[in-house]
Design an enzyme around this catalytic site. Sequence first.
Site, short mmCIF file in Angstrom:
data_model
loop_
_atom_site.label_atom_id
_atom_site.label_comp_id
_atom_site.label_asym_id
_atom_site.label_seq_id
_atom_site.Cartn_x
_atom_site.Cartn_y
_atom_site.Cartn_z
N HIS A 57 0.72 -0.92 -0.06
CA HIS A 57 0.04 -0.28 0.29
C HIS A 57 0.69 1.43 -0.07
O HIS A 57 1.63 1.48 1.11
CB HIS A 57 -1.37 0.00 1.20
CG HIS A 57 -1.72 0.89 1.44
ND1 HIS A 57 -3.25 0.99 1.61
CD2 HIS A 57 -1.69 2.50 0.88
CE1 HIS A 57 -4.34 2.34 1.94
NE2 HIS A 57 -3.00 3.05 1.10
N HIS A 61 1.51 5.89 -1.91
CA HIS A 61 1.39 6.13 -2.61
C HIS A 61 2.61 7.01 -3.40
O HIS A 61 3.24 7.58 -2.08
CB HIS A 61 0.96 7.52 -1.51
CG HIS A 61 -0.67 6.97 -1.12
ND1 HIS A 61 -1.90 7.23 -1.81
CD2 HIS A 61 -1.43 7.02 -0.06
CE1 HIS A 61 -3.06 7.09 -1.21
NE2 HIS A 61 -1.85 6.16 0.40
N LEU A 62 2.86 7.16 -4.51
CA LEU A 62 4.14 7.94 -4.72
C LEU A 62 3.83 9.46 -5.41
O LEU A 62 4.65 9.47 -5.90
CB LEU A 62 4.34 6.69 -5.97
CG LEU A 62 5.35 5.53 -6.42
CD1 LEU A 62 5.71 4.87 -6.97
CD2 LEU A 62 6.59 5.47 -5.37
N ARG A 63 2.60 9.56 -5.40
CA ARG A 63 1.93 10.45 -6.60
C ARG A 63 2.20 10.83 -8.20
O ARG A 63 2.77 9.25 -8.68
CB ARG A 63 2.81 11.76 -6.14
CG ARG A 63 2.75 11.94 -4.41
CD ARG A 63 0.63 11.87 -3.84
NE ARG A 63 0.54 12.13 -2.53
CZ ARG A 63 -0.43 11.67 -1.62
NH1 ARG A 63 -1.17 10.38 -2.48
NH2 ARG A 63 -0.01 12.11 -0.08
N LYS A 122 -8.97 -0.29 -6.23
CA LYS A 122 -8.94 0.58 -4.63
C LYS A 122 -10.90 1.33 -4.97
O LYS A 122 -11.02 1.89 -5.50
CB LYS A 122 -7.95 1.52 -4.43
CG LYS A 122 -7.96 2.42 -3.45
CD LYS A 122 -7.66 1.79 -2.48
CE LYS A 122 -7.76 2.28 -1.04
NZ LYS A 122 -6.69 3.00 -0.55
N HIS A 141 -10.60 0.90 1.56
CA HIS A 141 -10.46 2.24 2.82
C HIS A 141 -11.18 2.24 3.06
O HIS A 141 -12.67 2.54 3.61
CB HIS A 141 -10.14 3.64 1.91
CG HIS A 141 -10.06 4.72 2.94
ND1 HIS A 141 -8.73 5.15 3.17
CD2 HIS A 141 -10.53 4.85 4.07
CE1 HIS A 141 -9.03 6.16 4.19
NE2 HIS A 141 -10.04 5.86 4.71
N HIS A 170 -4.71 -0.82 5.46
CA HIS A 170 -4.09 0.21 6.38
C HIS A 170 -5.18 0.11 8.27
O HIS A 170 -5.84 1.10 8.67
CB HIS A 170 -4.25 1.78 7.00
CG HIS A 170 -5.27 1.66 5.82
ND1 HIS A 170 -6.52 1.71 5.89
CD2 HIS A 170 -5.13 3.17 4.48
CE1 HIS A 170 -7.15 2.69 4.75
NE2 HIS A 170 -5.98 3.28 3.91
N LEU A 191 -5.20 9.45 7.87
CA LEU A 191 -6.34 8.41 7.47
C LEU A 191 -6.25 7.09 7.58
O LEU A 191 -5.58 7.16 6.43
CB LEU A 191 -7.62 9.30 6.73
CG LEU A 191 -7.85 10.87 7.96
CD1 LEU A 191 -8.66 11.39 6.69
CD2 LEU A 191 -8.69 10.74 8.94
N ASP A 214 1.23 3.00 3.40
CA ASP A 214 0.56 3.23 3.21
C ASP A 214 1.08 5.52 3.35
O ASP A 214 1.36 6.22 3.56
CB ASP A 214 -0.86 3.63 4.51
CG ASP A 214 -1.70 4.81 3.72
OD1 ASP A 214 -2.15 4.84 2.68
OD2 ASP A 214 -2.91 5.26 4.59
N HIS A 231 3.15 15.27 1.48
CA HIS A 231 2.64 15.97 0.59
C HIS A 231 3.62 16.79 1.69
O HIS A 231 4.50 17.00 2.36
CB HIS A 231 1.70 16.54 2.50
CG HIS A 231 0.17 14.86 2.23
ND1 HIS A 231 -0.89 15.72 0.87
CD2 HIS A 231 -0.11 13.86 2.66
CE1 HIS A 231 -1.97 14.92 1.00
NE2 HIS A 231 -1.42 13.64 2.09
N ALA A 247 -3.95 14.52 5.45
CA ALA A 247 -3.82 13.34 6.11
C ALA A 247 -3.11 12.74 5.61
O ALA A 247 -2.49 12.88 4.09
CB ALA A 247 -5.32 12.20 6.02
O1 DOR Z 1 -4.05 9.41 5.38
C1 DOR Z 1 -3.92 9.14 4.31
N1 DOR Z 1 -3.24 9.44 3.39
N2 DOR Z 1 -4.82 8.24 4.60
C2 DOR Z 1 -5.41 7.78 3.26
O2 DOR Z 1 -6.16 7.09 3.41
C3 DOR Z 1 -5.08 8.91 1.37
C4 DOR Z 1 -3.34 9.02 2.35
C5 DOR Z 1 -3.60 10.61 1.41
O3 DOR Z 1 -3.23 10.03 0.02
O4 DOR Z 1 -2.77 11.35 1.04
ZN ZN Z 2 -3.31 5.46 1.29
#
Ligand code: DOR
Ligand code: ZN
Length: 354
Positions: A18, A20-22, A108, A146, A184, A229, A257, A261, A273
């Site tokens: 799980h 997130h690479l953006r 997802k 989620h 998560h 989150l 996860d 940011h 989050a």
């Molecule tokens: O904390 C989180 N950040 N929870 C998520 O479900 C998404 C993730 C994000 O993409 O920043």
């Molecule tokens: Zn996530």
Amino acid sequence: MSEATPQTLTIIRPDDWHLHLRDGPTLAAVVGDTARQFQRAIVMPNLQPPVTTGEQALEYRERILEAVSQAGLGDNSFTPLMTLYLTDNTSAEEIRMAHSTGVIHAVKLYPAGATTNSDAGVTDLLKHCSAALEAMQEIGMPLLVHGEVTDPDIDLFDREAVFIERVMIPLRQQFPELKVVFEHLTTKDGVDYVSQAEGPIAATITAHHLLYNRNALFQGGLRPHWYCLPVLKREVHRQALVQAATSDSPRFFLGTDSAPHPRGLKEHACGCAGCYTALHAMELYATAFSRAGRLDRLEAFASLNGPAFYGLPVNTGTLTLERRAFTIPATLPMGEHELVPLAAGETLEWSLVA
Ligand code: DOR
Ligand code: ZN
């Protein structure tokens, strides 16, 4: 130095189920952190706009591979496992087409409004997504969930427990053979459900939910870098997660996860989050397992249970950690922004051996 406290640990090369690479400069800045430790990662599709079609996922995959190559990490160093973002309009044909590519591994579910970039998410799963779910059940493509309700009447800390009753149980009654990953996981309720449920279900657990309870958000002041989150929960829930991750159940596996940011959007009046843990993921997990006295369980959690559930081969390489202090940097560069890793400035008990 007793045998009970090993000083190094070599495990089969792990995967992150799980991540997130953006995209763009953020992708370029973060992908190396993951590729240094993990052979593969399930890449989340909550870009702006979200990755809702197989074609978009294939294009995104190319951008990831290009970023890996630009980072000088070598061509076979990292394999992104792509996902589709489920919407009220995802068709069975789109699912089948995506699956037939061989590089799109899961779908997802973001309940609309549940988290970052979830506005295009699902409003009513069983009402709108039955055709897509039917196709996934048939072809064996996992649904990654989620698991939080978005009902404003439900207390933020109860959203996962209520999701089990309102969505997870009805979903799995209607689609008993559908592979489901409860992403998560954050509560004892979730651990109990996943441990005891029948059929093909598993869960990912983050390093931060193993290491911290909700006090971390407020220790000495409001700490936005611990905000994610689903939000951190009480200590009893953290303990249940540690118990699950270090148990011999194959249903629990590693998913960071990690969610980058920009610093300015975390340290903000309405902070985003997400915790950035890709930099030091395996050090964080090793610290959690070591504190539980269960380093012997880390390999199954990080390297064996995930591939078994997804029906993929186990990796062939290895990864070595040693008991040596690792001080987490205060900030990292991220394009024109700064990125603050989780627990910046703190010292972990384990380090990666290069
Ligand atoms: O904390 C989180 N950040 N929870 C998520 O479900 C998404 C993730 C994000 O993409 O920043
Ligand atoms: Zn996530």
